[in-house]
Motif scaffolding. Structure first.
Motif, PDB file in Angstrom:
ATOM      1  N   MET B   1      -9.258   6.906  18.166  1.00  0.00           N
ATOM      2  CA  MET B   1      -7.861   6.978  17.719  1.00  0.00           C
ATOM      3  C   MET B   1      -7.464   8.439  17.516  1.00  0.00           C
ATOM      4  N   SER B   2      -6.343   8.834  18.107  1.00  0.00           N
ATOM      5  CA  SER B   2      -5.926  10.230  18.021  1.00  0.00           C
ATOM      6  C   SER B   2      -5.321  10.556  16.642  1.00  0.00           C
ATOM      7  N   TYR B   3      -5.154  11.848  16.402  1.00  0.00           N
ATOM      8  CA  TYR B   3      -4.593  12.311  15.135  1.00  0.00           C
ATOM      9  C   TYR B   3      -3.205  11.701  14.892  1.00  0.00           C
ATOM     10  N   GLN B   4      -2.374  11.678  15.956  1.00  0.00           N
ATOM     11  CA  GLN B   4      -1.013  11.141  15.834  1.00  0.00           C
ATOM     12  C   GLN B   4      -1.032   9.649  15.513  1.00  0.00           C
ATOM     13  N   GLU B   5      -1.957   8.938  16.145  1.00  0.00           N
ATOM     14  CA  GLU B   5      -2.059   7.494  15.879  1.00  0.00           C
ATOM     15  C   GLU B   5      -2.494   7.247  14.436  1.00  0.00           C
ATOM     16  N   ARG B   6      -3.477   8.020  13.993  1.00  0.00           N
ATOM     17  CA  ARG B   6      -3.956   7.869  12.608  1.00  0.00           C
ATOM     18  C   ARG B   6      -2.828   8.155  11.622  1.00  0.00           C
ATOM     19  N   LYS B   7      -2.051   9.211  11.942  1.00  0.00           N
ATOM     20  CA  LYS B   7      -0.956   9.621  11.057  1.00  0.00           C
ATOM     21  C   LYS B   7       0.120   8.535  10.989  1.00  0.00           C
ATOM     22  N   THR B   8       0.478   7.999  12.154  1.00  0.00           N
ATOM     23  CA  THR B   8       1.503   6.949  12.210  1.00  0.00           C
ATOM     24  C   THR B   8       1.036   5.711  11.451  1.00  0.00           C
ATOM     25  N   LEU B   9      -0.234   5.345  11.663  1.00  0.00           N
ATOM     26  CA  LEU B   9      -0.795   4.163  11.001  1.00  0.00           C
ATOM     27  C   LEU B   9      -0.818   4.362   9.480  1.00  0.00           C
ATOM     28  N   THR B  10      -1.192   5.570   9.046  1.00  0.00           N
ATOM     29  CA  THR B  10      -1.225   5.854   7.605  1.00  0.00           C
ATOM     30  C   THR B  10       0.179   5.762   7.012  1.00  0.00           C
ATOM     31  N   ASN B  11       1.167   6.314   7.728  1.00  0.00           N
ATOM     32  CA  ASN B  11       2.548   6.242   7.246  1.00  0.00           C
ATOM     33  C   ASN B  11       3.031   4.797   7.166  1.00  0.00           C
ATOM     34  N   LEU B  12       2.620   4.011   8.149  1.00  0.00           N
ATOM     35  CA  LEU B  12       3.003   2.587   8.163  1.00  0.00           C
ATOM     36  C   LEU B  12       2.407   1.877   6.954  1.00  0.00           C
ATOM     37  N   ILE B  13       1.125   2.117   6.722  1.00  0.00           N
ATOM     38  CA  ILE B  13       0.463   1.475   5.568  1.00  0.00           C
ATOM     39  C   ILE B  13       1.115   1.958   4.271  1.00  0.00           C
ATOM     40  N   GLY B  14       1.392   3.264   4.193  1.00  0.00           N
ATOM     41  CA  GLY B  14       2.046   3.842   3.013  1.00  0.00           C
ATOM     42  C   GLY B  14       3.386   3.183   2.744  1.00  0.00           C
ATOM     43  N   THR B  15       4.181   3.013   3.799  1.00  0.00           N
ATOM     44  CA  THR B  15       5.507   2.394   3.667  1.00  0.00           C
ATOM     45  C   THR B  15       5.374   0.965   3.141  1.00  0.00           C
ATOM     46  N   VAL B  16       4.432   0.220   3.724  1.00  0.00           N
ATOM     47  CA  VAL B  16       4.244  -1.178   3.311  1.00  0.00           C
ATOM     48  C   VAL B  16       3.805  -1.233   1.846  1.00  0.00           C
ATOM     49  N   VAL B  17       2.828  -0.410   1.488  1.00  0.00           N
ATOM     50  CA  VAL B  17       2.296  -0.427   0.113  1.00  0.00           C
ATOM     51  C   VAL B  17       3.387  -0.058  -0.900  1.00  0.00           C
ATOM     52  N   VAL B  18       4.111   1.042  -0.620  1.00  0.00           N
ATOM     53  CA  VAL B  18       5.161   1.492  -1.555  1.00  0.00           C
ATOM     54  C   VAL B  18       6.228   0.416  -1.722  1.00  0.00           C
ATOM     55  N   ASN B  19       6.668  -0.157  -0.609  1.00  0.00           N
ATOM     56  CA  ASN B  19       7.721  -1.174  -0.685  1.00  0.00           C
ATOM     57  C   ASN B  19       7.257  -2.432  -1.401  1.00  0.00           C
ATOM     58  N   VAL B  20       6.043  -2.882  -1.073  1.00  0.00           N
ATOM     59  CA  VAL B  20       5.539  -4.106  -1.707  1.00  0.00           C
ATOM     60  C   VAL B  20       5.409  -3.901  -3.219  1.00  0.00           C
ATOM     61  N   ILE B  21       4.809  -2.784  -3.634  1.00  0.00           N
ATOM     62  CA  ILE B  21       4.644  -2.515  -5.065  1.00  0.00           C
ATOM     63  C   ILE B  21       6.011  -2.420  -5.749  1.00  0.00           C
ATOM     64  N   TYR B  22       6.925  -1.672  -5.118  1.00  0.00           N
ATOM     65  CA  TYR B  22       8.247  -1.471  -5.711  1.00  0.00           C
ATOM     66  C   TYR B  22       8.968  -2.810  -5.919  1.00  0.00           C
ATOM     67  N   TRP B  23       8.966  -3.654  -4.875  1.00  0.00           N
ATOM     68  CA  TRP B  23       9.711  -4.907  -4.987  1.00  0.00           C
ATOM     69  C   TRP B  23       9.035  -5.893  -5.934  1.00  0.00           C
ATOM     70  N   ILE B  24       7.715  -5.813  -6.068  1.00  0.00           N
ATOM     71  CA  ILE B  24       7.032  -6.666  -7.052  1.00  0.00           C
ATOM     72  C   ILE B  24       7.455  -6.249  -8.460  1.00  0.00           C
ATOM     73  N   ILE B  25       7.482  -4.932  -8.690  1.00  0.00           N
ATOM     74  CA  ILE B  25       7.895  -4.420 -10.012  1.00  0.00           C
ATOM     75  C   ILE B  25       9.338  -4.831 -10.306  1.00  0.00           C
ATOM     76  N   ILE B  26      10.211  -4.613  -9.313  1.00  0.00           N
ATOM     77  CA  ILE B  26      11.636  -4.952  -9.515  1.00  0.00           C
ATOM     78  C   ILE B  26      11.796  -6.451  -9.780  1.00  0.00           C
TER      79      ILE B  26
END
Lengths: 74, 151
Positions: B1-26
């Motif tokens: 997996m290239s650096y760009q792929e790893r970066k995109t995947l990490t951002n995707l996971i980050g987005t999902v985690v932040v949104n899920v946590i935020y909406w659970i709290i709300i």
């Protein structure tokens, strides 16, 4: 007009230019190594600017670096 | 997996985690009556406006954590450090992904308007927009990943 299949001699020219590595070439033209990999594989066609930069590194005209593989004219 | 792929995947996971946590709290705070739900427009305005800086902060933290972990892994493996170059290919894929995201979000917006047209509540309108807003980001990231994988 149908889409052109653009081939290239980047890999061959790299070896003819003191066996330059993909990383070295990438650094010289200011792109990532993955972009060079994609160009060599033919999965990415570079912009005109990058094509000229690559040709300049190899000291060749652009049409010796890139060529049309198949031309499906209507 | 290239650096760009790893970066995109990490951002995707980050987005999902932040949104899920935020909406659970709300959602929990909503159930506990922490919000004034008399005015639903105001309620959704507040939760969406709070989400914007949280998303930005989440993205920054994700990028920093990714850079640190990636550097450590490269160091352990004895590999050369990846250069964080954004070249023409990255920009092209980013633009294409943005177009896909926009189309997806537009579909969501039209769906939300249709819900209003068929007399659904304001909540349905906003929830549809929020879901499609989140999904458009996910779809955009997946599209970028596919472009890096398949060219």
């Amino acid at each position: 007009m149908a889409k052109l299949d653009i081939g290239n001699n980047v890999r061959k020219l790299r070896f003819l230019t003191e066996e330059m590595t993909q990383q070295e070439l990438a650094k010289k033209v200011g792109v990532s190594r993955q972009t060079i990999v994609a160009i060599e594989k033919g999965s990415y066609s570079p912009t005109l600017e990058l094509a000229f930069k690559l040709a300049t590194v190899f000291n060749k005209p652009v049409d010796e670096v890139f060529y049309v593989e198949k031309k499906d004219a209507e | 997996m290239s650096y760009q792929e790893r970066k995109t995947l990490t951002n995707l996971i980050g987005t999902v985690v932040v949104n899920v946590i935020y909406w659970i709290i709300i959602y929990n705070r909503y159930l506990n009556g922490a919000f004034d739900t008399e005015n639903m427009f105001r309620f959704y305005a507040i939760v969406i406006l709070i989400l914007v800086p949280i998303s930005i902060a989440g993205r920054i933290v994700t990028t920093i954590v990714f850079s640190i972990i990636n550097s450590i892994i490269n160091e352990v493996k004895g590999e050369e450090q990846d250069e964080d170059i954004i070249d023409e290919r990255d920009q092209l894929y980013e633009l294409k992904a943005m177009r896909v995201s926009l189309v997806f979000f537009s579909v969501g917006f039209v769906t939300a308007l249709l819900l209003v047209l068929f007399n659904y509540s304001v909540s349905h309108f906003f929830i549809t927009i929020i879901i499609f807003g989140f999904l458009s980001e996910v779809v955009g990231s997946i599209y970028t990943l596919c472009k890096y994988r398949l060219g």
